[in-house]
Scaffold this motif. Structure first.
Motif, PDB file in Angstrom:
ATOM      1  N   GLY A 444     -22.397  77.631  30.970  1.00  0.00           N
ATOM      2  CA  GLY A 444     -22.526  77.213  29.580  1.00  0.00           C
ATOM      3  C   GLY A 444     -21.277  77.527  28.770  1.00  0.00           C
ATOM      4  O   GLY A 444     -20.864  76.740  27.900  1.00  0.00           O
ATOM      5  N   ALA A 445     -20.644  78.665  29.053  1.00  0.00           N
ATOM      6  CA  ALA A 445     -19.415  79.032  28.338  1.00  0.00           C
ATOM      7  C   ALA A 445     -18.275  78.093  28.685  1.00  0.00           C
ATOM      8  O   ALA A 445     -17.403  77.816  27.854  1.00  0.00           O
ATOM      9  CB  ALA A 445     -19.046  80.478  28.664  1.00  0.00           C
ATOM     10  N   PHE A 446     -18.244  77.599  29.916  1.00  0.00           N
ATOM     11  CA  PHE A 446     -17.239  76.605  30.302  1.00  0.00           C
ATOM     12  C   PHE A 446     -17.438  75.330  29.485  1.00  0.00           C
ATOM     13  O   PHE A 446     -16.459  74.675  29.091  1.00  0.00           O
ATOM     14  CB  PHE A 446     -17.376  76.299  31.794  1.00  0.00           C
ATOM     15  CG  PHE A 446     -16.489  75.178  32.287  1.00  0.00           C
ATOM     16  CD1 PHE A 446     -15.193  75.425  32.702  1.00  0.00           C
ATOM     17  CD2 PHE A 446     -16.962  73.866  32.331  1.00  0.00           C
ATOM     18  CE1 PHE A 446     -14.383  74.395  33.165  1.00  0.00           C
ATOM     19  CE2 PHE A 446     -16.160  72.829  32.787  1.00  0.00           C
ATOM     20  CZ  PHE A 446     -14.864  73.095  33.201  1.00  0.00           C
ATOM     21  N   GLU A 447     -18.707  74.975  29.220  1.00  0.00           N
ATOM     22  CA  GLU A 447     -19.014  73.729  28.515  1.00  0.00           C
ATOM     23  C   GLU A 447     -18.759  73.835  27.016  1.00  0.00           C
ATOM     24  O   GLU A 447     -18.174  72.924  26.410  1.00  0.00           O
ATOM     25  CB  GLU A 447     -20.478  73.355  28.789  1.00  0.00           C
ATOM     26  CG  GLU A 447     -20.714  72.959  30.238  1.00  0.00           C
ATOM     27  CD  GLU A 447     -22.118  73.228  30.749  1.00  0.00           C
ATOM     28  OE1 GLU A 447     -22.364  73.034  31.958  1.00  0.00           O
ATOM     29  OE2 GLU A 447     -22.988  73.651  29.951  1.00  0.00           O
ATOM     30  N   PRO A 449     -17.879  77.150  23.919  1.00  0.00           N
ATOM     31  CA  PRO A 449     -17.791  78.581  23.619  1.00  0.00           C
ATOM     32  C   PRO A 449     -19.098  79.089  23.001  1.00  0.00           C
ATOM     33  O   PRO A 449     -19.812  78.347  22.317  1.00  0.00           O
ATOM     34  CB  PRO A 449     -16.643  78.668  22.615  1.00  0.00           C
ATOM     35  CG  PRO A 449     -15.862  77.411  22.799  1.00  0.00           C
ATOM     36  CD  PRO A 449     -16.861  76.365  23.212  1.00  0.00           C
ATOM     37  N   PHE A 450     -19.402  80.341  23.256  1.00  0.00           N
ATOM     38  CA  PHE A 450     -20.587  80.967  22.672  1.00  0.00           C
ATOM     39  C   PHE A 450     -20.207  81.712  21.398  1.00  0.00           C
ATOM     40  O   PHE A 450     -19.210  82.453  21.370  1.00  0.00           O
ATOM     41  CB  PHE A 450     -21.185  81.988  23.652  1.00  0.00           C
ATOM     42  CG  PHE A 450     -22.165  81.405  24.637  1.00  0.00           C
ATOM     43  CD1 PHE A 450     -23.522  81.346  24.342  1.00  0.00           C
ATOM     44  CD2 PHE A 450     -21.719  80.926  25.857  1.00  0.00           C
ATOM     45  CE1 PHE A 450     -24.412  80.820  25.255  1.00  0.00           C
ATOM     46  CE2 PHE A 450     -22.609  80.397  26.788  1.00  0.00           C
ATOM     47  CZ  PHE A 450     -23.978  80.345  26.476  1.00  0.00           C
ATOM     48  N   LEU A 466     -22.957  88.033  27.989  1.00  0.00           N
ATOM     49  CA  LEU A 466     -21.610  87.627  27.588  1.00  0.00           C
ATOM     50  C   LEU A 466     -20.629  88.793  27.701  1.00  0.00           C
ATOM     51  O   LEU A 466     -19.491  88.631  28.164  1.00  0.00           O
ATOM     52  CB  LEU A 466     -21.636  87.084  26.159  1.00  0.00           C
ATOM     53  CG  LEU A 466     -22.385  85.759  25.967  1.00  0.00           C
ATOM     54  CD1 LEU A 466     -22.594  85.472  24.485  1.00  0.00           C
ATOM     55  CD2 LEU A 466     -21.623  84.611  26.623  1.00  0.00           C
ATOM     56  N   ASP A 467     -21.062  89.991  27.277  1.00  0.00           N
ATOM     57  CA  ASP A 467     -20.205  91.174  27.395  1.00  0.00           C
ATOM     58  C   ASP A 467     -19.899  91.482  28.862  1.00  0.00           C
ATOM     59  O   ASP A 467     -18.774  91.855  29.213  1.00  0.00           O
ATOM     60  CB  ASP A 467     -20.878  92.377  26.736  1.00  0.00           C
ATOM     61  CG  ASP A 467     -20.865  92.282  25.209  1.00  0.00           C
ATOM     62  OD1 ASP A 467     -20.023  91.548  24.662  1.00  0.00           O
ATOM     63  OD2 ASP A 467     -21.708  92.948  24.573  1.00  0.00           O
ATOM     64  N   PHE A 468     -20.907  91.328  29.723  1.00  0.00           N
ATOM     65  CA  PHE A 468     -20.705  91.574  31.158  1.00  0.00           C
ATOM     66  C   PHE A 468     -19.674  90.602  31.732  1.00  0.00           C
ATOM     67  O   PHE A 468     -18.768  91.000  32.476  1.00  0.00           O
ATOM     68  CB  PHE A 468     -22.044  91.431  31.891  1.00  0.00           C
ATOM     69  CG  PHE A 468     -21.933  91.480  33.390  1.00  0.00           C
ATOM     70  CD1 PHE A 468     -21.719  92.673  34.051  1.00  0.00           C
ATOM     71  CD2 PHE A 468     -22.032  90.311  34.139  1.00  0.00           C
ATOM     72  CE1 PHE A 468     -21.609  92.718  35.435  1.00  0.00           C
ATOM     73  CE2 PHE A 468     -21.919  90.340  35.520  1.00  0.00           C
ATOM     74  CZ  PHE A 468     -21.712  91.553  36.174  1.00  0.00           C
ATOM     75  N   LEU A 469     -19.791  89.327  31.389  1.00  0.00           N
ATOM     76  CA  LEU A 469     -18.851  88.324  31.894  1.00  0.00           C
ATOM     77  C   LEU A 469     -17.451  88.544  31.337  1.00  0.00           C
ATOM     78  O   LEU A 469     -16.456  88.169  31.969  1.00  0.00           O
ATOM     79  CB  LEU A 469     -19.341  86.916  31.524  1.00  0.00           C
ATOM     80  CG  LEU A 469     -20.586  86.421  32.278  1.00  0.00           C
ATOM     81  CD1 LEU A 469     -21.116  85.129  31.650  1.00  0.00           C
ATOM     82  CD2 LEU A 469     -20.259  86.186  33.757  1.00  0.00           C
ATOM     83  N   THR A 470     -17.363  89.175  30.161  1.00  0.00           N
ATOM     84  CA  THR A 470     -16.063  89.439  29.545  1.00  0.00           C
ATOM     85  C   THR A 470     -15.428  90.717  30.092  1.00  0.00           C
ATOM     86  O   THR A 470     -14.292  90.718  30.564  1.00  0.00           O
ATOM     87  CB  THR A 470     -16.221  89.552  28.014  1.00  0.00           C
ATOM     88  OG1 THR A 470     -16.821  88.360  27.505  1.00  0.00           O
ATOM     89  CG2 THR A 470     -14.866  89.761  27.338  1.00  0.00           C
TER      90      THR A 470
END
Length: 787
Positions: A444-447, A449-450, A466-470
């Motif tokens: 979803g973030a690729f599609e 931004p959150f 989101l924090d984990f992916l960051t």
């Protein structure tokens, strides 16, 4: 011979009968319940329906159509062939005719065949209504590039599947902004197939879809169509995350339907073995070939389809019947062949078809008379889906269930009410599964931004993901109050909705160089190894060479009097143990495992007699993957007391393992096939009896961890089930049949479960108060438990 004569002939039996009819259930004739056409329906659609001879709608069609027209999400869950498609086609087409590209629709179907079947129906409706200016097209892997571009720009009704939505449409939404801006309806067909791991993935794909729709300013109404499951509204609400009204009062007519439970004759009183179900089905097919009845045989595997098809074609040839009237249908057949078979069934040119579950779904194959189920399909829902392929509308029909010697089949012979009295199957999903959710938030973030405070559907803590992916994975960047994708990868390509390797193997004729069929790679090691007989449309093809690396099998047409079966061995190796909990009678472990399935040898089985006429070696690498598992390892003192490592007693552990596997879906939201079990009397790693339940999904998706957390609840449910079962020594409804597990199977299994559930002794609890409540306190795995 008409249908009534066929039913009476089976019931009478006789020396030439394929078996005995142990039970008969008859569903009575049910008249239709009709309602008038809705006032809101566009006149051109009314004209189109009249051209089809439709003057009124079934009550469930009218109710569902009204809900969708009012922009209220719905799920229609009525029987097979009850006209569910028309219920959602009408409001969708009405909106499209009135508003054009401002009222687009997206249809999701589970298979390409079903999507193309529905496309033909929609095109016919539009043609009959005089609106051929509206574009209906399928978007899948077979769609040519020019058609794809036209669809993106002018497609009014786009028919696709969840996989293409996931990898092709959503990541490229800027090319589809016309669709998303005008998207008014989303239709998801065969909703009951979206369960377990696959359904959990699709629920997150739909979250991404709704997020993109909101970005372009649309808010589509959702409609699901399903078989008659027990929790249609609940399931649809989890998938769509909308309030959903269930339409489940079936107003379609139903002809009288006879369910006949045919048990093949016993050939060995000692072992209880019977005439093979495929042989009994062949005898039934011989009877049907000489009648005017159109029939469908459902087999449990691709190999069984081809063997039975050969038998029926041989019989047709011997009787001077055109062999082209008998055909097979299964996954792996090329699209043109499948379309030809479907057309032949609708026209009546094909009188008998042998199929896997590929024809269980709603592809239009016309009105058949007799369904023969060669073995229990595995679920009540699947049983009635297959039975529903015959006897459409008021036409009388018959469904013959041919039992195997297997325990569950024989149980149904004795208790046929299990199918009719038990509640319908419930399906479940877990969209918030940590691994699945994280993968789709990344997509979803690729599609798009959150935003910092943005929620991803109804998941409770999007920000944590989101924090984990960051911070931990490093694929997102947090700046300007938003999370942006910052990796070079295309994330959707790395996320399989089925978590299965879709790297297909092509099967090629060595003489003509043409492609006959395809097969998935994991199945190839047991079906197209060198020396195998590959069945295709009743013909026998010898696999001369299998290029495993290049994914090609080269075959030659031969006249073989045998088919082949591969023997496989599955091994589960413990890689590491991450958590352990000790209990008085066992220790529970959770960790990583390596699963290896090796096809070592094959047997040549003679047609008809089933004699083993030869063996051969299979020289292929094993299919391997790493995943997660929960292992329950019995203590030595319990093992010694029960004699579990002595002879037949060891097999009782298999009954416990299968019982636990069957109960897992009640406590962990999965399909039964998502978790596998291995019960070993002496596991080499632990040097003790162990029951290992592992994720069928490569890398695991958290199922083992969930089983580890709730395994005592599963053990308790297993014990209660065994204690309440009325059998004496074991049966398919509890630990399995005593014939295969021994006369003490139930006693030993009950003892194992009771011992495992025993509380910590009071003395031990006082001596080590830190271990008084081991159900809540976790113990770090030490070197003895590790790899």
């Amino acid at each position: 011979m008409d249908l009534n004569e066929f039913v009476q002939r089976l019931r009478r039996g006789g020396d030439d009968a394929p078996g005995s009819i142990d039970a008969v259930w008859t569903q009575p004739l049910r008249p239709a319940r009709m309602q008038a056409m809705p006032d809101w329906l566009h006149p051109s659609l009314v004209t189109a329906l009249h051209a089809r001879g439709i003057q009124e709608l079934y009550c469930h069609q009218r109710q569902c159509a009204d809900l969708l027209h009012e922009r209220r999400s719905a799920v229609i869950a009525t029987s097979t062939a009850s006209g569910k498609s028309l219920a959602y086609h009408l409001p969708v087409l009405d909106a499209a005719i009135r508003d054009g590209l401002d009222a687009r629709a997206l249809y999701l179907y589970p298979t390409k065949a079903l999507a193309r079947d529905q496309m033909a129906d929609l095109e016919k409706l539009l043609q009959q209504s005089g609106r051929t200016d509206l574009t209906v097209a399928v978007y899948d892997g077979d769609t040519p590039p020019p058609v794809r571009q036209a669809l993106r720009e002018h497609g009014t009704l786009v028919l696709t599947n969840p996989h293409m939505l996931h990898t092709g449409i959503l990541p490229n939404h800027t090319k589809w902004q016309g669709l998303f801006t005008g998207l008014r309806y989303v239709v998801v067909d065969e909703l009951h197939t979206l369960s377990g791991i696959y359904g959990s993935h699709v629920a997150n794909v739909l979250r991404r879809l709704r997020r993109i729709c909101a970005h372009y300013g649309s808010n589509p109404t959702f409609c699901g169509a399903s078989a008659t499951i027990s929790n249609a509204a609940e399931h649809a609400k989890k998938l769509f995350e909308r309030h959903v009204t269930a339409v489940d009062e079936d107003g379609s007519p139903r002809g009288e339907k006879h369910y006949l439970f045919l048990n093949p004759h016993v050939v060995s009183q000692v072992s209880g073995m019977r005439v093979p179900a495929s042989e009994a089905a062949r005898q039934l097919g011989s009877v049907l070939l000489q009648s005017d009845l159109q029939s469908i045989f459902f087999a449990r595997s691709r190999n069984q389809v081809e063997v039975l098809l050969k038998y029926l074609r041989d019989d047709a040839r011997a009787r001077g019947i055109d062999q082209e009237k008998v055909t097979g249908y299964r996954g792996g057949y090329l699209p043109n062949l499948r379309r030809s078979i479907e057309k032949g069934l609708r026209s009546g040119q094909i009188r008998t078809v042998v199929s896997t579950n590929a024809l269980e779904l709603g592809v239009d194959i016309g009105s058949l008379d007799v369904a023969v189920l060669v073995g229990y399909p595995g679920t009540v829902s699947s049983t009635f889906q297959r039975a529903g392929r015959v006897g459409r509308r008021s036409q009388p029909s018959a469904c013959v269930f041919v039992a195997r010697s297997a325990a569950m089949d024989q149980y149904l012979m004795q208790h046929p009410g299990y199918l009719f009295d038990a509640p319908r199957d419930a399906v479940s999903i877990d969209p918030d599964n940590a691994i699945i959710l994280t993968n789709h938030v990344r997509c979803g973030a690729f599609e798009l931004p959150f935003d910092e405070d943005e929620a991803f559907g109804e998941t409770p803590d999007t920000r944590a993901v989101l924090d984990f992916l960051t911070q931990d994975i490093g694929v997102l960047v947090h700046q300007g109050g938003r999370f942006h994708y910052a990796d070079r990868t295309y994330p959707a390509d790395g996320v399989s909705l089925t978590a299965a390797d879709m790297d297909n193997v092509t099967i090629q004729d060595v003489e003509t160089k043409t492609i006959l069929a395809e097969i998935d790679r994991p199945s190839a090691i047991t079906e197209v190894y060198q020396g195998a007989i590959y069945g295709h449309q009743g013909d026998t093809w010898l696999v001369e060479r299998f290029d495993y690396a290049d994914r090609r099998a080269f075959v030659r047409l031969i006249d073989a009097d045998y088919y082949t079966e591969a023997d496989t061995e599955t091994e589960v190796k413990i890689l590491h143990v991450d958590q352990s909990r000790e209990h008085p009678a066992y220790t529970a472990h959770r960790g990583g495992v390596h699963v290896s399935t090796l096809a070592k040898a094959f047997k040549k089985i003679k047609f008809y007699t089933r004699e083993n006429v030869g063996i051969g070696e299979i020289q292929l690498p094993p299919e391997e993957f790493e995943t997660e598992a929960c292992a329950l390892v019995l203590r030595p003192e319990l093992v010694a007391r029960l004699g579990l490592q002595k002879g037949g007693e060891a097999s009782c552990l298999q009954g416990v393992g299968e019982l636990l596997q069957g109960l897992v879906p009640l406590f962990v939201r999965v399909d039964p096939g998502d978790v596998k079990v291995l019960a070993e009397a002496l596991h080499p790693h632990f040097q003790a009896p162990a029951v290992i339940l592992y994720d069928r999904i490569p890398s695991g998706v958290g199922l083992a961890e969930r089983i580890y957390d709730v395994h005592r609840e599963i053990l308790d449910a297993a014990l209660q089930l065994v204690l309440r079962c009325s059998c004496r020594s074991g049966c398919p409804s509890c630990v399995g049949p005593q014939a295969s597990l021994g006369v003490r199977s139930k006693t030993v299994a009950t003892t194992i479960l009771r011992e495992m559930l025993a509380p910590m002794p009071a003395v031990a609890a006082r001596a080590n108060p830190g271990r008084a409540n081991l159900g809540e306190r976790e113990l770090e795995a030490d070197g003895r438990a590790g790899s």
